[in-house]
Structure formats: C-alpha cells, structure tokens
Design a protein around this motif. Structure first.
Motif, PDB file in Angstrom:
ATOM      1  N   ARG A   1       0.925  -1.215   0.069  1.00  0.00           N
ATOM      2  CA  ARG A   1       0.046   0.086  -0.004  1.00  0.00           C
ATOM      3  C   ARG A   1       0.874   1.172  -0.136  1.00  0.00           C
ATOM      4  O   ARG A   1       1.985   1.250   0.460  1.00  0.00           O
ATOM      5  N   ILE A   2       0.211   2.329  -0.646  1.00  0.00           N
ATOM      6  CA  ILE A   2       1.111   3.708  -0.477  1.00  0.00           C
ATOM      7  C   ILE A   2       0.200   4.600  -0.509  1.00  0.00           C
ATOM      8  O   ILE A   2      -1.104   4.510  -0.772  1.00  0.00           O
ATOM      9  N   ALA A   3       0.588   5.809  -0.051  1.00  0.00           N
ATOM     10  CA  ALA A   3      -0.261   7.184   0.104  1.00  0.00           C
ATOM     11  C   ALA A   3      -0.461   7.631  -1.546  1.00  0.00           C
ATOM     12  O   ALA A   3       0.316   7.495  -2.315  1.00  0.00           O
ATOM     13  N   ALA A   4      -1.540   8.560  -1.484  1.00  0.00           N
ATOM     14  CA  ALA A   4      -1.761   8.946  -2.638  1.00  0.00           C
ATOM     15  C   ALA A   4      -0.605   9.882  -3.152  1.00  0.00           C
ATOM     16  O   ALA A   4      -0.387  10.172  -4.393  1.00  0.00           O
ATOM     17  N   GLY A   5      -0.039  10.682  -2.204  1.00  0.00           N
ATOM     18  CA  GLY A   5       1.205  11.488  -2.642  1.00  0.00           C
ATOM     19  C   GLY A   5       2.411  10.812  -3.163  1.00  0.00           C
ATOM     20  O   GLY A   5       3.034  11.570  -3.898  1.00  0.00           O
ATOM     21  N   ASP A   6       2.378   9.487  -3.027  1.00  0.00           N
ATOM     22  CA  ASP A   6       3.518   8.772  -3.529  1.00  0.00           C
ATOM     23  C   ASP A   6       3.399   8.501  -5.117  1.00  0.00           C
ATOM     24  O   ASP A   6       4.470   8.246  -5.907  1.00  0.00           O
ATOM     25  N   ALA A   7       2.249   8.605  -5.485  1.00  0.00           N
ATOM     26  CA  ALA A   7       1.901   8.597  -6.953  1.00  0.00           C
ATOM     27  C   ALA A   7       0.705   9.406  -7.313  1.00  0.00           C
ATOM     28  O   ALA A   7      -0.473   8.665  -7.956  1.00  0.00           O
ATOM     29  N   PRO A   8       0.956  10.758  -7.195  1.00  0.00           N
ATOM     30  CA  PRO A   8      -0.305  11.423  -7.375  1.00  0.00           C
ATOM     31  C   PRO A   8      -0.955  11.519  -8.662  1.00  0.00           C
ATOM     32  O   PRO A   8      -2.088  11.843  -8.857  1.00  0.00           O
ATOM     33  N   TRP A   9      -0.316  11.005  -9.841  1.00  0.00           N
ATOM     34  CA  TRP A   9      -0.698  10.914 -11.273  1.00  0.00           C
ATOM     35  C   TRP A   9      -1.710   9.847 -11.576  1.00  0.00           C
ATOM     36  O   TRP A   9      -2.088   9.522 -12.607  1.00  0.00           O
ATOM     37  N   THR A  10      -1.664   8.725 -10.533  1.00  0.00           N
ATOM     38  CA  THR A  10      -2.458   7.616 -10.597  1.00  0.00           C
ATOM     39  C   THR A  10      -3.744   7.872  -9.901  1.00  0.00           C
ATOM     40  O   THR A  10      -3.863   8.509  -8.675  1.00  0.00           O
ATOM     41  N   VAL A  11      -4.935   7.772 -10.706  1.00  0.00           N
ATOM     42  CA  VAL A  11      -6.210   8.311 -10.061  1.00  0.00           C
ATOM     43  C   VAL A  11      -7.080   6.951 -10.620  1.00  0.00           C
ATOM     44  O   VAL A  11      -6.842   6.163 -11.195  1.00  0.00           O
ATOM     45  N   SER A  12      -8.470   7.264  -9.830  1.00  0.00           N
ATOM     46  CA  SER A  12      -9.349   6.461  -9.878  1.00  0.00           C
ATOM     47  C   SER A  12     -10.272   6.682 -10.664  1.00  0.00           C
ATOM     48  O   SER A  12     -11.070   8.121 -10.833  1.00  0.00           O
TER      49      SER A  12
ATOM     50  N   TYR B   1       1.263   0.309 -10.798  1.00  0.00           N
ATOM     51  CA  TYR B   1       0.374   1.059  -9.659  1.00  0.00           C
ATOM     52  C   TYR B   1      -1.271   0.829 -10.183  1.00  0.00           C
ATOM     53  O   TYR B   1      -1.326   0.728 -11.135  1.00  0.00           O
ATOM     54  N   GLY B   2      -1.799   0.897  -8.955  1.00  0.00           N
ATOM     55  CA  GLY B   2      -3.489   0.621  -9.380  1.00  0.00           C
ATOM     56  C   GLY B   2      -4.131   0.548  -7.838  1.00  0.00           C
ATOM     57  O   GLY B   2      -3.717   0.093  -6.769  1.00  0.00           O
ATOM     58  N   TYR B   3      -5.390   0.388  -8.123  1.00  0.00           N
ATOM     59  CA  TYR B   3      -6.194   0.042  -6.992  1.00  0.00           C
ATOM     60  C   TYR B   3      -6.989  -1.080  -7.112  1.00  0.00           C
ATOM     61  O   TYR B   3      -7.295  -1.452  -8.398  1.00  0.00           O
ATOM     62  N   GLY B   4      -7.010  -2.095  -6.044  1.00  0.00           N
ATOM     63  CA  GLY B   4      -7.785  -3.243  -6.276  1.00  0.00           C
ATOM     64  C   GLY B   4      -7.357  -4.409  -5.432  1.00  0.00           C
ATOM     65  O   GLY B   4      -6.863  -4.302  -4.233  1.00  0.00           O
TER      66      GLY B   4
ATOM     67  N   PRO C   1     -12.099  -3.108   0.013  1.00  0.00           N
ATOM     68  CA  PRO C   1     -11.722  -2.041  -0.618  1.00  0.00           C
ATOM     69  C   PRO C   1     -11.132  -1.877  -1.588  1.00  0.00           C
ATOM     70  O   PRO C   1     -10.153  -2.486  -1.937  1.00  0.00           O
ATOM     71  N   ALA C   2     -11.094  -0.761  -2.485  1.00  0.00           N
ATOM     72  CA  ALA C   2     -10.170  -0.641  -3.376  1.00  0.00           C
ATOM     73  C   ALA C   2      -9.201   0.366  -3.043  1.00  0.00           C
ATOM     74  O   ALA C   2      -9.394   1.526  -2.553  1.00  0.00           O
ATOM     75  N   LEU C   3      -7.906  -0.085  -2.796  1.00  0.00           N
ATOM     76  CA  LEU C   3      -6.997   0.620  -2.107  1.00  0.00           C
ATOM     77  C   LEU C   3      -5.742   1.052  -3.258  1.00  0.00           C
ATOM     78  O   LEU C   3      -5.189   0.101  -3.950  1.00  0.00           O
ATOM     79  N   LEU C   4      -4.993   2.016  -3.133  1.00  0.00           N
ATOM     80  CA  LEU C   4      -3.874   2.241  -3.868  1.00  0.00           C
ATOM     81  C   LEU C   4      -2.726   1.604  -3.626  1.00  0.00           C
ATOM     82  O   LEU C   4      -2.137   1.502  -2.316  1.00  0.00           O
ATOM     83  N   ARG C   5      -2.060   0.715  -4.366  1.00  0.00           N
ATOM     84  CA  ARG C   5      -0.709  -0.079  -4.209  1.00  0.00           C
ATOM     85  C   ARG C   5      -0.065   0.210  -5.325  1.00  0.00           C
ATOM     86  O   ARG C   5      -0.195   0.334  -6.491  1.00  0.00           O
ATOM     87  N   ARG C   6       1.233  -0.576  -5.148  1.00  0.00           N
ATOM     88  CA  ARG C   6       2.420  -0.649  -6.232  1.00  0.00           C
ATOM     89  C   ARG C   6       3.061  -1.916  -6.025  1.00  0.00           C
ATOM     90  O   ARG C   6       3.015  -2.612  -4.769  1.00  0.00           O
ATOM     91  N   ALA C   7       3.373  -2.405  -6.930  1.00  0.00           N
ATOM     92  CA  ALA C   7       4.084  -3.676  -7.015  1.00  0.00           C
ATOM     93  C   ALA C   7       5.394  -3.637  -7.871  1.00  0.00           C
ATOM     94  O   ALA C   7       5.323  -3.096  -8.841  1.00  0.00           O
ATOM     95  N   ARG C   8       6.493  -4.092  -7.199  1.00  0.00           N
ATOM     96  CA  ARG C   8       7.807  -4.454  -8.021  1.00  0.00           C
ATOM     97  C   ARG C   8       7.643  -5.546  -9.090  1.00  0.00           C
ATOM     98  O   ARG C   8       7.216  -6.660  -8.806  1.00  0.00           O
ATOM     99  N   MET C   9       8.141  -5.150 -10.389  1.00  0.00           N
ATOM    100  CA  MET C   9       8.005  -6.300 -11.328  1.00  0.00           C
ATOM    101  C   MET C   9       9.114  -6.169 -12.204  1.00  0.00           C
ATOM    102  O   MET C   9      10.077  -5.389 -12.099  1.00  0.00           O
ATOM    103  N   LEU C  10       9.315  -7.324 -12.913  1.00  0.00           N
ATOM    104  CA  LEU C  10      10.565  -7.170 -14.130  1.00  0.00           C
ATOM    105  C   LEU C  10       9.589  -7.408 -15.416  1.00  0.00           C
ATOM    106  O   LEU C  10       8.564  -8.073 -15.528  1.00  0.00           O
ATOM    107  N   LEU C  11      10.311  -6.708 -16.367  1.00  0.00           N
ATOM    108  CA  LEU C  11       9.700  -6.765 -17.790  1.00  0.00           C
ATOM    109  C   LEU C  11      10.285  -7.826 -18.432  1.00  0.00           C
ATOM    110  O   LEU C  11      11.378  -8.132 -18.276  1.00  0.00           O
ATOM    111  N   TYR C  12       9.384  -8.406 -19.294  1.00  0.00           N
ATOM    112  CA  TYR C  12      10.009  -9.593 -20.073  1.00  0.00           C
ATOM    113  C   TYR C  12      10.524  -8.987 -21.401  1.00  0.00           C
ATOM    114  O   TYR C  12       9.640  -7.828 -21.936  1.00  0.00           O
TER     115      TYR C  12
END
Length: 372
Positions: free
Chosen positions: A40-51, A168-171, A183-194
């Motif tokens: 979970r992250i705060a809205a200020g950590d990714a202000p450009w991600t919106v619902s 980044y996303g809610y869900g 609840p739909a909560l703002l989250r982020r996840a570390r990933m690797l691109l294929y």
C-alpha cells in the motif's frame, strides 16, 4: 528470476480480461488488472495515478465507486485502457484524484468531458479485441485535475527483458481470498519486464504494442490481476519516472500470479499525443424529449443531440400507468404507438453506439400522455 524461469512464466494459457469480464450494475465493464501482492502507498507517492468512478459512488468495485484506474498525462487528460470505456455511462463517470482509499477517503471528483479510443471493436470476440491496435483510451476532463502529469515513455524506446518496473493501481490484494466488499486501495508492485521474444512465446499477444512482465523477487513484488485495468506501469528513465505501459490483461490458472499484460505507451505515442487520430466516443447532450403527436397509431421519435453523432442509435420506450411499466424498442426513426399505450404516459431513453461495445445512454425524457 532466471531467464529460463521467465520463459516458462510467459508460456501457458493467458485469459484476457479485456472484454470477457462480467458487467457491473452501471453497465461499465468489470475491471481487470489490479495489484496482487505489492504494498500500500499514499496518494502523494503516486499523485498521477487516479481512480475512474461510476456515476453513483455506491456502485463499482467493492462498493467504492471505482471501476478502473488511469494516469494523469496532462492538465485535463488521463490515459486508461480502452476496454474501460466500454459502458453506456462513461460520459457520466468522473476522475477521482488525491485518494488512496476512494471508499473511506474520497478525493476530488472531476467529470469526463470527452473520450477517444484507438479503434472501434466491430465484434465482441476476445481474439479480435487483442488484434485491435492498442488497448488504450484518452479521456479529457471538464476542469484541470490539479495534479502533476507523469511523463510518457518515448516512441521507439528499447525495452530489454529483465528491466525493473513498477505497477500502480487500486484493487485486489489477493487472488485466493476475495471478500465481496474488499476496499479498492492504492498499491504498487515491483515487477520485471519480459523481452518481446518472451512475450511472443506466450499466447498473451504478439502485437508490437504489447508488453508483458512478472513479479520481481523480494519484498513489495506483485503482479496485476482483477481490479484495476487502465492503471500505471512505470520505468525509471534518464530524467526520472515515466509511463511505460497501461495494464490491459491478467492471467488465470497456475500462472495467474506470474504474468501481466500491458499496452505499450512507446508503441502508441502517435495516438496518445494526438487522440483525434483515433475515434471520439459519442455522448448525449442534454435530455431527450418525445417528439410527435402522442396518439395511438401515430409515430413518435426520441429527439436528442449527440457529440459526435453515433454510428447507430437505439431507443428504449417506457410506457407507464400507475405502478405498471412496459417497454418497447425502436431505431432512430421512432415508434408507432400501439393501442396498448392508450391512457399511459410514454418516455424514451436513447443509446448511441460506436462499434460493438462503446455505447452512451441518455437520461430518461419527460413523460408524455398517450391518447386514442
């Protein structure tokens, strides 16, 4: 994750969630692509991600009003997945900024004024959907969003496999436990691109506009799945974070927590920079009204302005007497009033369609009494 493990991860059946999802009560598609795992992250950590929010906040995913995510790319523009626009009330939906928990702490809600998609879907088949040129849409809001835009990845950028990225996303936070009102909560996840070669080995997609990836090792890793299509995939560019992709599809079966699919921003920059090069979706302007003499045997029409005009229009006629209600359907040429309509009050609802899935429904017109 080793290269051979990555290769196995992208091979196997991928179930698209672009069109085949179950519709929500407000006629918007059930969202696809949310953070499973991650943090979970705060809205200020990714202000450009919106619902993206339904017209009624009690609708949508988990009772929060949320149905898809989006990324702010300009003062009045957001980028989302095209399949998030496949509903008859998109024009009544809003963009919510500044919230990490839309149900408990809603943010500012800005109405959607216009919407463009890359291409129209002429058929509801899943394979045809994947062959369309890009699962992205650009939405324009009625006022400035007041949050910083995320820079876009440059066209033609090289994307080697194994590059670290962040989604980044809610869900949903889990594929295993799915409480009905999570609840739909703002989250982020570390990933690797294929790599593109690894993506091509799967049946996720072979189009040049498609990216795929999976969770990185260690804390904060995750993947996209049910709950948040249209969100944000970020890479660290030379000048800072930039928008790399838009969550489009997720997996199911044994690999459901391993692979996620994205529409590539770099491959689709032409449309994103110039949405008018795509297709603008119709929206009703004002309230419809019943036109013509409301007499049994006479023809009435449902008059309404559109911007732009739809490819086709369908009309629902509602006849009401006391608590009794019946309906009939017609095209734009109207309906000849049946004998059974005598003594009832008639109103109409118009829906304009562009392609097979993008429809915009109007409000109901004022009622008109039907006489013999």
């Amino acid at each position: 994750m080793k290269d051979d493990e990555q290769g196995r991860a992208v091979r196997g059946r991928i179930a698209t969630t672009v069109v085949g999802a179950v519709a929500l009560c407000c006629a918007l598609p059930a969202p696809a692509g949310a953070i499973v795992g991650g943090e979970r992250i705060a809205a200020g950590d990714a202000p450009w991600t919106v619902s993206l929010q339904t017209p009624d906040r009690t609708d949508g995913a988990y009772g929060s009003g949320h149905f898809c995510s989006a990324t702010v790319i300009g003062p009045r523009k957001v980028l989302t997945a095209r399949h998030c626009t496949e509903g008859t009330r998109l024009h009544e939906s809003v963009v919510m900024t500044g919230s990490d928990d839309p149900a408990a702490r809603p943010g500012r809600r800005v109405p959607i004024a216009r919407a463009w998609v890359t291409a129209l879907i002429r058929d509801q088949g899943v394979l045809l959907t994947l062959r369309e040129p890009g699962d992205v849409a650009v939405l324009e809001t009625t006022a400035d969003l007041g949050v910083p835009a995320l820079p876009l990845s440059s066209a033609g950028v090289e994307l080697p496999g194994g590059e670290p990225v962040t989604a980044y996303g809610y869900g949903r936070a889990s594929w295993v436990r799915l409480p009905p009102r999570e609840p739909a909560l703002l989250r982020r996840a570390r990933m690797l691109l294929y790599s593109q070669a690894q993506c091509d080995e799967s049946n996720l997609a072979t189009a040049a506009w498609f990216l795929c990836g999976g969770p990185a090792a260690g804390p904060g890793s995750g993947v996209v799945a049910m709950g948040d299509s249209g969100g944000t995939l970020v890479r660290q560019g030379a000048a800072g974070p930039e928008l790399l992709g838009v969550p489009s599809t997720g997996t199911d079966g044994p690999l459901r927590d391993r692979v996620s699919g994205y529409a590539s921003v770099a491959a689709l920059r032409g449309f994103i920079d110039d949405p008018a090069s795509g297709v603008e979706l119709p929206r009703p302007v004002g309230t419809p009204r019943v036109v013509g003499r409301a007499r049994v045997g006479a023809r009435v029409r449902c008059e309404l302005r559109w911007s732009p005009r739809p490819e086709r229009i369908k009309v629902l006629w509602v006849f009401r007497a006391g608590g009794d209600e019946s309906v009939r359907h017609s095209g734009p040429d109207g309906l000849r009033l049946p004998r059974s309509a005598s003594g009832r009050r008639v109103s109409c609802i118009a829906t304009g369609w562009s392609g097979a899935l993008n429809g915009a429904g109007s409000r109901r017109s004022p009622q008109t009494a039907v006489v013999r």
